[in-house]
Scaffold this motif. Structure first.
Motif, PDB file in Angstrom:
ATOM      1  N   ASN A 165       0.817  -1.211   0.000  1.00 34.59           N
ATOM      2  CA  ASN A 165       0.000   0.000   0.000  1.00 34.59           C
ATOM      3  C   ASN A 165       0.849   1.259   0.000  1.00 34.59           C
ATOM      4  O   ASN A 165       0.439   2.282  -0.555  1.00 34.59           O
ATOM      5  N   ALA A 166       2.030   1.191   0.602  1.00 32.91           N
ATOM      6  CA  ALA A 166       2.901   2.367   0.621  1.00 32.91           C
ATOM      7  C   ALA A 166       3.321   2.774  -0.786  1.00 32.91           C
ATOM      8  O   ALA A 166       3.516   3.962  -1.067  1.00 32.91           O
ATOM      9  N   LEU A 167       3.433   1.799  -1.674  1.00 30.52           N
ATOM     10  CA  LEU A 167       3.825   2.112  -3.048  1.00 30.52           C
ATOM     11  C   LEU A 167       2.762   2.948  -3.761  1.00 30.52           C
ATOM     12  O   LEU A 167       3.072   3.614  -4.755  1.00 30.52           O
ATOM     13  N   ARG A 168       1.529   2.931  -3.257  1.00 30.61           N
ATOM     14  CA  ARG A 168       0.456   3.703  -3.877  1.00 30.61           C
ATOM     15  C   ARG A 168       0.269   5.058  -3.201  1.00 30.61           C
ATOM     16  O   ARG A 168      -0.660   5.790  -3.528  1.00 30.61           O
ATOM     17  N   MET A 169       1.135   5.373  -2.248  1.00 33.03           N
ATOM     18  CA  MET A 169       0.985   6.599  -1.473  1.00 33.03           C
ATOM     19  C   MET A 169       1.978   7.683  -1.888  1.00 33.03           C
ATOM     20  O   MET A 169       2.230   8.613  -1.140  1.00 33.03           O
ATOM     21  N   ARG A 170       2.544   7.557  -3.062  1.00 26.26           N
ATOM     22  CA  ARG A 170       3.473   8.516  -3.632  1.00 26.26           C
ATOM     23  C   ARG A 170       4.655   8.805  -2.670  1.00 26.26           C
ATOM     24  O   ARG A 170       4.956   9.928  -2.303  1.00 26.26           O
ATOM     25  N   PRO A 171       5.385   7.734  -2.248  1.00 28.06           N
ATOM     26  CA  PRO A 171       6.522   7.973  -1.351  1.00 28.06           C
ATOM     27  C   PRO A 171       7.767   8.384  -2.120  1.00 28.06           C
ATOM     28  O   PRO A 171       8.011   7.924  -3.239  1.00 28.06           O
ATOM     29  N   ASP A 172       8.573   9.261  -1.536  1.00 27.45           N
ATOM     30  CA  ASP A 172       9.922   9.501  -2.030  1.00 27.45           C
ATOM     31  C   ASP A 172      10.896   8.507  -1.424  1.00 27.45           C
ATOM     32  O   ASP A 172      11.847   8.079  -2.066  1.00 27.45           O
TER      33      ASP A 172
END
Length: 481
Positions: free
Chosen positions: A301-308
């Motif tokens: 899910n973190a990959l869909r949260m626009r992480p740098d």
């Protein structure tokens, strides 16, 4: 580089079933707090206070109010005690009434990093990396179970015979300013009584403080800070309680504040200084066995949260594959920890963990993923004296499907004489050109890093180079003079 690196000894045998003695007749020479005396004042305190009024006070005011009431009761009953015994009695009664009893002074001790309870009679603590037994103990198994219930109820969890194990994170409060992680096991799974392990989350140390503690040397700290700013993917490896989370937290301080950071942990221990941080935490299954959220679920899910940047507190399962894919697909500069004994073992463990996912990937393809994703591995070790230290910083020199090879940038040699203290010094090696190129492109000041670095300060003669690790990239290396 300065931007960011009383316990009570009391009797545990049951008191004889005799009528309660008059408080004023108690012997003035008693040095230990008698359980009967504590129980008596607990009952009197319960009769004296207005619970409804007490519930409207905040925890600090509640404690002050109760301490005043107990002090008044002790004076009224005419108990003959020394000032030290009187203060200890008041605190003990209040602690057992609204706190965690004998654990309160241990939780207030800043030198204690872990509390281990092996049944009602045995309590160990860890101080400065050393485990020692303390004289405090619980009066009975029932009192220990009451303390356990009080701990787990703060996070809406329960532990009993039907669910005899619990693992939970306790939020920071006035009792535990840093928060804690607690693990409980009840009989019959454990044979020597209820067992509790409380890990107090460590204070957030920067690399500066780790330098002062001798955990690493300054040139290595400067290089690691530059690598974090240049968005190299870094794995922190080490054994249990070797300082992996502390190092991860120290490295995170060099991430630029404008970047969006997502942290993923089993129990939220990291304390980042940046503003744009999203903290994710796993969730265990409920009593019906539903609702579990794993680290792998959170990584996906973190990959869909626009992480740098993605920071994983510990990689221990199939989420390793998702983490490697994230590192390889535009999320450079990610950080993670893994349990391993050497830098090469850390890569092998990542490969093994990635194979545990539900996606069938050949091992040679997983090796390709690991070699292409990981840039640096930092190896930590806790010594026999409790000292935590960076023992190796290695660059992953293998590529594609080659056997894993790690080229050392720094190593700790414990056998080199040191005139200013115990034997041991940091040995540094020339920095490989690929790292220099990445740092130069990122605009990091690497003028001093481009030449071989000297051995860390110590006696005049530099040591011979340690043996280079086996692998196709191990040839042609030499230690810095």
């Amino acid at each position: 580089m300065r931007a960011g690196f009383g316990e009570w000894a009391h009797r545990t045998d049951p008191l004889p079933a005799t009528p309660e003695p008059a408080l004023g007749a108690l012997a003035p020479t008693r040095s230990d707090l008698d359980e009967g005396l504590v129980s008596t004042f607990k009952r009197k305190l319960l009769d004296e206070v207005d619970l409804h009024e007490l519930g409207r006070l905040d925890p600090g005011q509640r404690r002050i109010r109760l301490e005043r009431v107990v002090a008044h009761l002790v004076s009224t009953e005419g108990v003959i005690l020394t000032t030290r015994e009187r203060n200890a009695l008041i605190r003990r009664v209040v602690d057992e009434s609204i706190g965690l009893g004998v654990l309160e002074p241990l939780l207030a001790d800043e030198t204690v990093s872990e509390i281990m309870i092996n049944g009602p009679d045995t309590i160990y603590v860890e101080r400065f990396g050393q485990v020692e037994r303390v004289s405090a103990s619980f009066a009975s198994e029932e009192q220990l179970r009451q303390t356990i219930d009080r701990i787990v109820s703060t996070v809406n969890r329960r532990v009993d015979e039907s669910s005899p194990m619990v693992d939970a994170r306790l939020p920071a409060d006035e009792r535990m300013p840093r928060g804690a992680r607690v693990h409980v096991v009840l009989p019959p799974l454990v044979l020597n009584g209820p067992t509790v392990t409380i890990r107090l989350f460590p204070k957030s140390y920067g690399l500066d403080e780790l330098l002062n503690r001798g955990s690493l040397d300054e040139p290595t700290a400067e290089l690691l800070a530059a690598c974090v700013r240049a968005r190299l993917n870094i794995i922190v490896s080490g054994g249990t309680s070797s300082g992996k989370t502390t190092m991860l937290n120290a490295l995170s301080a060099f991430i630029q504040g404008r970047q969006r950071i997502i942290t993923i942990e089993d129990a939220a221990e990291l304390s980042l200084v940046q503003d744009h941080v999203v903290r994710l935490e796993t969730r265990p299954a409920n009593v019906e066995g539903h609702g579990q959220v794993t680290i792998r679920d959170l990584v996906r899910n973190a990959l869909r949260m626009r992480p740098d940047r993605i920071i994983v507190g510990e990689v221990r399962g199939g989420e390793a594959l998702d983490m490697l894919q994230a590192m390889n697909t535009g999320h450079e500069g990610s950080l993670a920890t893994v349990h391993a004994n050497t830098t090469v073992d850390a890569l092998i463990r990542l490969e093994t963990l990635a194979s545990m996912s539900d996606v069938e990937v050949p091992f040679h393809a997983l090796r390709d993923q690991v070699n292409n994703a990981v840039d640096l591995v930092i190896q930590l070790l806790r010594g026999s004296d409790g000292t935590r230290r960076v023992v190796e910083v290695g660059w992953v020199s293998s590529r594609h499907r080659e056997d894993f090879a790690v080229q050392p940038l720094m190593r700790w040699d414990p056998e080199i004489p040191n005139a200013s203290g115990p034997p041991g010094r940091f040995v540094r090696y020339p920095i490989p050109q690929p790292i220099l190129d990445k740092l130069r492109i990122a605009g990091e000041p690497i003028g001093l890093s481009a030449v071989p670095l000297s051995v860390a300060p110590g006696p005049g003669t530099a040591p011979a180079a340690p043996a280079a690790p086996a692998g196709p990239a191990a040839s042609g290396r030499r230690a810095a003079p």
